[in-house]
Design an enzyme around this catalytic site. Structure first.
Site, PDB file in Angstrom:
ATOM      1  CG  PHE A  65      12.656  65.214  21.560  1.00 51.02           C
ATOM      2  CD1 PHE A  65      11.753  64.821  20.588  1.00 51.02           C
ATOM      3  CD2 PHE A  65      13.990  65.406  21.203  1.00 51.02           C
ATOM      4  CE1 PHE A  65      12.166  64.621  19.276  1.00 51.02           C
ATOM      5  CE2 PHE A  65      14.405  65.208  19.896  1.00 51.02           C
ATOM      6  CZ  PHE A  65      13.496  64.813  18.921  1.00 51.02           C
ATOM      7  CG  ASP A  66       7.137  66.190  27.134  1.00 48.21           C
ATOM      8  OD1 ASP A  66       7.424  66.388  28.324  1.00 48.21           O
ATOM      9  OD2 ASP A  66       6.253  65.391  26.766  1.00 48.21           O
TER      10      ASP A  66
END
Length: 238
Positions: free
Chosen positions: A12-13
């Site tokens: 994930f960002d």
């Protein structure tokens, strides 16, 4: 159709995807400008931020993110015609850990934990990210930060390190799905590197680019929230 059975790892960002960085930026900058008699529309503030942040990151990729934010604060004030001061710039740089998670983030990260190997791949420093992870409530299995690799996305070192860490866990490139809001910072480099990616279109219901530079990359998959991704994961893995 996004088939989550294909993936062993979800990465994930963080800021823009898990953490509502636009809300955090505006919570600091809007009242600061208003107190000096210089209110501006939120979209103008965020668009200005997106322009100056990219320049500052590219010109000094070894600079810690709080320092990048300090410089951005001075730049934003200059562009909006308001004198800045060093104390306020430092406070803005230190505010990352106060930026709130999106409402659907804590439940999503708790649900994904244990079902997938999870990672956060972020353009910040370790200390700021640690505060954000504490606010989310569930720690990922690993993190990759700008501080660790002295580089900022969309440059590829974040993704090279991510793949290296996952390879050490026996997970190949084809078993990874990267989840992110920014077409510019994440989706475009993932497509270039052959990493499957899912765009979280947080602006689907309000439009605009917000704090993220414009880009035209086409994701492999898209959702409008993490809650949507969670619902799909529950259907496929329960």
């Amino acid at each position: 159709m996004l088939d989550l059975h294909r993936y062993r790892a979800l990465t994930f960002d963080c800021y823009g995807t898990l953490i509502d960085w636009e809300r955090g930026i505006l919570a600091f900058v809007e009242p600061w400008l208003a107190a000096r008699g210089a209110p501006h529309e939120p979209e103008r503030i965020l668009a200005t931020f997106s322009e100056v942040e990219t320049v500052r990151q590219q010109e000094d990729p070894a600079a810690p993110y709080p320092v990048i934010l300090e410089r951005c604060f001075h730049d934003i004030c200059a562009r909006l015609g308001v004198p800045s001061d060093s104390a306020s710039a430092r406070a803005f740089g230190a505010s990352v850990g106060d930026w709130p998670p999106f409402p659907d983030t804590p439940a999503a990260m708790a649900m994904f934990h244990g079902r997938f190997v999870t990672g956060i791949v972020s353009n910040v420093d370790d200390a700021s990210l640690a505060r954000s992870i504490a606010a989310i409530g569930t720690a990922p299995d690993f993190t990759v930060t700008a501080q660790q690799i002295r580089s900022y996305k969309p440059a590829r070192p974040h993704f090279d390190r991510m793949l290296e860490v996952l390879a050490g866990r026996g997970i190949g490139r084809h078993e990874v799905l990267h989840v992110a809001q920014s077409l510019f910072h994440d989706i475009a480099p993932c497509r270039a590197l052959g990493i499957a990616c899912c765009w979280v279109n947080r602006h689907a219901h309000r439009g605009g680019q917000g704090a993220t530079p414009e880009a035209h990359a086409v994701p492999d998959h898209s959702v409008t929230s993490l809650a949507e991704l969670v619902a799909l994961a529950r259907i496929q893995t329960d």
